[in-house]
Design a protein around this motif. Structure first.
Motif, short mmCIF file in Angstrom:
data_model
loop_
_atom_site.label_atom_id
_atom_site.label_comp_id
_atom_site.label_asym_id
_atom_site.label_seq_id
_atom_site.Cartn_x
_atom_site.Cartn_y
_atom_site.Cartn_z
N CYS A 1 91.94 39.77 20.45
CA CYS A 1 91.71 40.34 19.12
C CYS A 1 90.24 40.62 18.84
N ASN A 2 89.35 40.15 19.69
CA ASN A 2 87.93 40.43 19.50
C ASN A 2 87.67 41.90 19.84
N ILE A 3 87.14 42.67 18.87
CA ILE A 3 87.01 44.12 19.07
C ILE A 3 85.96 44.48 20.12
N ASN A 4 85.14 43.53 20.51
CA ASN A 4 84.16 43.78 21.57
C ASN A 4 84.65 43.32 22.93
N CYS A 5 85.87 42.82 22.97
CA CYS A 5 86.44 42.31 24.22
C CYS A 5 87.70 43.08 24.62
N ARG A 6 88.76 42.86 23.89
CA ARG A 6 90.07 43.49 24.14
C ARG A 6 90.57 43.22 25.57
N GLU A 7 90.38 42.01 26.01
CA GLU A 7 90.93 41.59 27.31
C GLU A 7 92.44 41.83 27.31
N TYR A 8 92.95 42.39 28.41
CA TYR A 8 94.36 42.76 28.48
C TYR A 8 95.14 41.97 29.53
N ARG A 9 94.46 41.28 30.43
CA ARG A 9 95.14 40.62 31.54
C ARG A 9 95.91 39.38 31.05
N PHE A 10 97.17 39.36 31.42
CA PHE A 10 98.14 38.40 30.90
C PHE A 10 97.67 36.96 31.05
N ASN A 11 97.22 36.58 32.23
CA ASN A 11 96.88 35.18 32.50
C ASN A 11 95.57 34.74 31.88
N LYS A 12 94.79 35.66 31.37
CA LYS A 12 93.51 35.30 30.76
C LYS A 12 93.61 35.11 29.24
N LEU A 13 94.82 35.32 28.72
CA LEU A 13 95.02 35.28 27.26
C LEU A 13 95.84 34.08 26.84
N THR A 14 95.61 33.64 25.63
CA THR A 14 96.46 32.64 24.98
C THR A 14 96.73 33.13 23.55
N ASP A 15 97.70 32.52 22.89
CA ASP A 15 98.11 33.00 21.57
C ASP A 15 97.91 31.93 20.51
N CYS A 16 97.75 32.39 19.27
CA CYS A 16 97.67 31.46 18.14
C CYS A 16 98.92 30.61 18.11
N THR A 17 98.75 29.30 18.02
CA THR A 17 99.91 28.40 18.02
C THR A 17 100.66 28.42 16.69
N GLY A 18 100.03 29.00 15.66
CA GLY A 18 100.68 29.07 14.35
C GLY A 18 101.65 30.23 14.24
N CYS A 19 101.15 31.44 14.50
CA CYS A 19 101.98 32.65 14.34
C CYS A 19 102.43 33.23 15.67
N GLY A 20 101.67 33.00 16.74
CA GLY A 20 102.03 33.54 18.04
C GLY A 20 101.79 35.02 18.18
N GLN A 21 101.22 35.67 17.16
CA GLN A 21 101.10 37.12 17.19
C GLN A 21 99.68 37.62 17.42
N VAL A 22 98.73 36.73 17.46
CA VAL A 22 97.34 37.11 17.70
C VAL A 22 96.87 36.41 18.96
N SER A 23 96.32 37.19 19.89
CA SER A 23 95.89 36.67 21.18
C SER A 23 94.38 36.67 21.30
N PHE A 24 93.86 35.78 22.15
CA PHE A 24 92.43 35.72 22.40
C PHE A 24 92.21 35.13 23.80
N CYS A 25 90.99 35.19 24.28
CA CYS A 25 90.69 34.76 25.63
C CYS A 25 90.75 33.23 25.75
N LYS A 26 91.44 32.75 26.78
CA LYS A 26 91.50 31.31 27.02
C LYS A 26 90.10 30.73 27.20
N ALA A 27 89.28 31.45 27.94
CA ALA A 27 87.95 30.93 28.27
C ALA A 27 86.97 31.05 27.11
N THR A 28 87.34 31.82 26.08
CA THR A 28 86.43 32.02 24.95
C THR A 28 87.21 31.86 23.64
N PRO A 29 87.51 30.64 23.25
CA PRO A 29 88.31 30.39 22.04
C PRO A 29 87.70 30.99 20.78
N GLU A 30 86.37 31.15 20.77
CA GLU A 30 85.72 31.71 19.58
C GLU A 30 86.07 33.18 19.36
#
Length: 558
Positions: free
Chosen positions: A247-276
């Motif tokens: 969801c970071n507009i300067n990143c937009r990582e697309y690779r499946f294994n590099k992403l994790t999802d919000c545990t609350g809604c499950g609809q917003v993804s971000f980089c595993k290695a960069t939780p910020e």
């Protein structure tokens, strides 16, 4: 295009399915909330409607009184005796034999059970026969990365299975991925586009500005459509509009294994290695994302939600009610949960926003009120006509006659008869007290309507979610200047709403720019206390607000 559900006014014996549910205006202004599709129109009596709904599990939309003398009616308006049932059985048997209906064997048994029930007294007018035009809607499907694309189960906090070919859809198991035959054609088109883009459609998208990324997704949709030689459905478009990427507009990582999802809604993804990379303000939207998903899942299982509708007619003007929840409490609406309230707010927001505006202008004590709805569309403004009676006339005791005029070039009747819609009757209480709501439909541009013979002088003009700030409109032409000028000339209150806070100031600037006289801003851009709370995903300005709501922000001028 919110949103149309089965309505039986004041029927205290109605069995209701409770639970958690389910754009272009005057000038084609992207009303981005996609609506359900009308799939049929029937003229049926209330008892038959109930049996059909119970057996077919189909959501049924607004109930409209039609002409008792209508020769096209195929079924009598009241089930009163066995000869009628006999006739009805024969007609159903013929329909089944001809392949015209796929009715369960228990249908006629249910009709037999219903035969002895009393007629719906608050809908029927005295002893005359009445019929009801039922618009049966098939709720459209939605795509969400946190919902299995096959069985529509919640994928939150579960192990996702990614489509092994296009890598764009997700499932609860490999078996469901293999079983999803409806995805295959889209999958082929996605793979072809991905191959031309470096192996994945969103390869290198982190380099785009938000506006470039929006354009890129639209271009990708058009390329897929050209490959499979058809238009994508709204659900298929959402695979590209709302993908699983960081969801970071300067990143937009697309690779499946590099992403994790919000545990609350499950609809917003971000980089595993960069939780910020998960936005700091996401907690403000997380519950709304959950509500959006809950409504989708309910809709997939049970059809459109059918919220409780108010039956109370107020004797005093509820001036102390400052928001929609207070009005619902005043009307004693029985709402079971958050999803049902969200569905009701989508229905009530139009008439209540108009009521709120006239309240601010101290114009609720007139005996006749005429409201113009500019840029009206069937799916969004004409979804449930008697909401104007329930949420305006019933809470405004002084008004004897409410005229609601729907105006817009895309007010296309299609398979809906405006003549039948105009015959919608108010409840028995209103008829007894000589109170009425009259509906008018004008398929055209507002400034042209103002010059015509059918013109009615307005007491209020409403622009609901028009997107005035956008330069393109109906048929790619900007006709807002003429429409705004015509509205300003009426010298009456004008209310303009928007889906987001971001749009409202721009709409106000455009409205002032196109006006030919000084305007008093009586309600500055602010959160509309009578806006819908049913969330929809925002594609137009998602970097500003990822979700949007019908009539969320508003301002009013005179």
């Amino acid at each position: 295009m919110e949103n149309a559900a089965s309505r039986k006014r004041n029927n205290k014996n109605k069995k209701k399915n409770k639970g958690k549910p389910n754009t272009n205006g005057q000038n084609g202004q992207n009303k981005t909330v996609a609506s359900e599709n009308i799939i049929d129109k029937k003229i049926v009596p209330i008892q038959v409607k109930n049996a059909l709904k119970e057996n077919l599990n189909l959501p049924v939309t607004s109930q409209i009184a039609s002409d008792p003398k209508n020769e096209s009616a195929k079924i009598p308006a009241k089930i009163i005796n066995d000869p009628f049932l006999s006739s009805l059985q024969k007609k159903m048997e013929v329909a089944i034999a001809n392949g015209g209906a796929d009715l369960p064997n228990t249908l006629l048994e249910n009709l037999q059970k219903l035969i002895k029930q009393e007629p719906v007294s608050d809908v029927a007018s005295s002893d005359e026969e009445e019929e009801y035009v039922e618009y049966i809607y098939k709720p459209r499907q939605y795509f969400a990365v946190s919902i299995c694309n096959f069985c529509k189960s919640d994928l939150r906090n579960t192990k996702l299975t990614q489509c092994s070919k296009c890598k764009m859809t997700f499932y609860c198991s490999p078996e469901h991925m293999k079983s999803d035959e409806t995805h295959r054609q889209l999958c082929y088109g996605l793979r072809q586009v991905a191959d031309s883009y470096g192996g994945h459609i969103f390869y290198k998208c982190g380099e785009f500005t938000p506006e470039q990324f929006r354009s890129y997704r639209i271009i990708a949709i058009r390329k897929v459509e050209s490959i499979i030689n058809r238009q994508l459905t709204a659900c298929e478009q959402e695979v590209l509009l709302f993908p699983r990427i960081c969801c970071n507009i300067n990143c937009r990582e697309y690779r499946f294994n590099k992403l994790t999802d919000c545990t609350g809604c499950g609809q917003v993804s971000f980089c595993k290695a960069t939780p910020e990379h998960l936005q700091k303000y996401h907690h403000l939207w997380c519950r709304s994302y959950q509500l959006f998903k809950e409504m989708i899942i309910f809709q997939e299982k049970f059809g459109k939600i059918d919220p409780s509708m108010p039956t109370k007619v107020l004797k005093d003007l509820p001036l102390g009610c400052a928001n929609m929840k207070q009005i619902c409490t005043k009307l004693a609406v029985d709402l079971k949960d958050e999803c049902e309230y969200a569905a009701l707010s989508q229905i009530a927001t139009g008439p209540l926003t108009a009521w709120y505006t006239l309240k601010v202008f101290d114009k609720l004590r007139m005996d006749t009120v005429t409201v113009h709805l500019i840029g009206a569309e069937i799916e969004f403004e004409v979804d449930l006509l008697h909401k104007w009676e329930l949420f305006f006339l019933h809470i405004t005791p002084a008004v004897k006659e409410l005229n609601v005029v729907f105006i817009g070039p895309e007010l296309n009747p299609r398979n809906i008869s405006f003549d039948q819609l105009k015959k919608t009757k108010p409840c028995r209480s209103c008829r007894k007290n000589n109170r009425t709501v009259k509906y008018y439909f004008e398929n055209g541009l507002y400034h042209n309507y103002c010059k015509g013979e059918s013109y009615l002088k307005p007491d209020l003009i409403c622009f609901f979610n028009p997107g005035l700030y956008r330069p393109t409109g109906f048929q790619m032409e900007d006709t807002w200047p003429e429409t705004i000028e015509a509205a300003v000339e009426k010298k009456c209150p004008v209310v303009i709403t928007s889906y987001t806070q971001h749009e409202a100031p721009m709409d106000l600037s455009r409205f002032i720019l196109e006006s030919n006289r000084h305007l008093d801003i009586v309600i500055p851009p602010t959160v509309n206390p009578f806006g819908s709370v049913k969330p929809e995903r925002n594609f137009i300005s998602d970097e500003e607000a990822p979700l949007m709501y019908k009539n969320y922000y508003c301002f009013a001028v005179e």
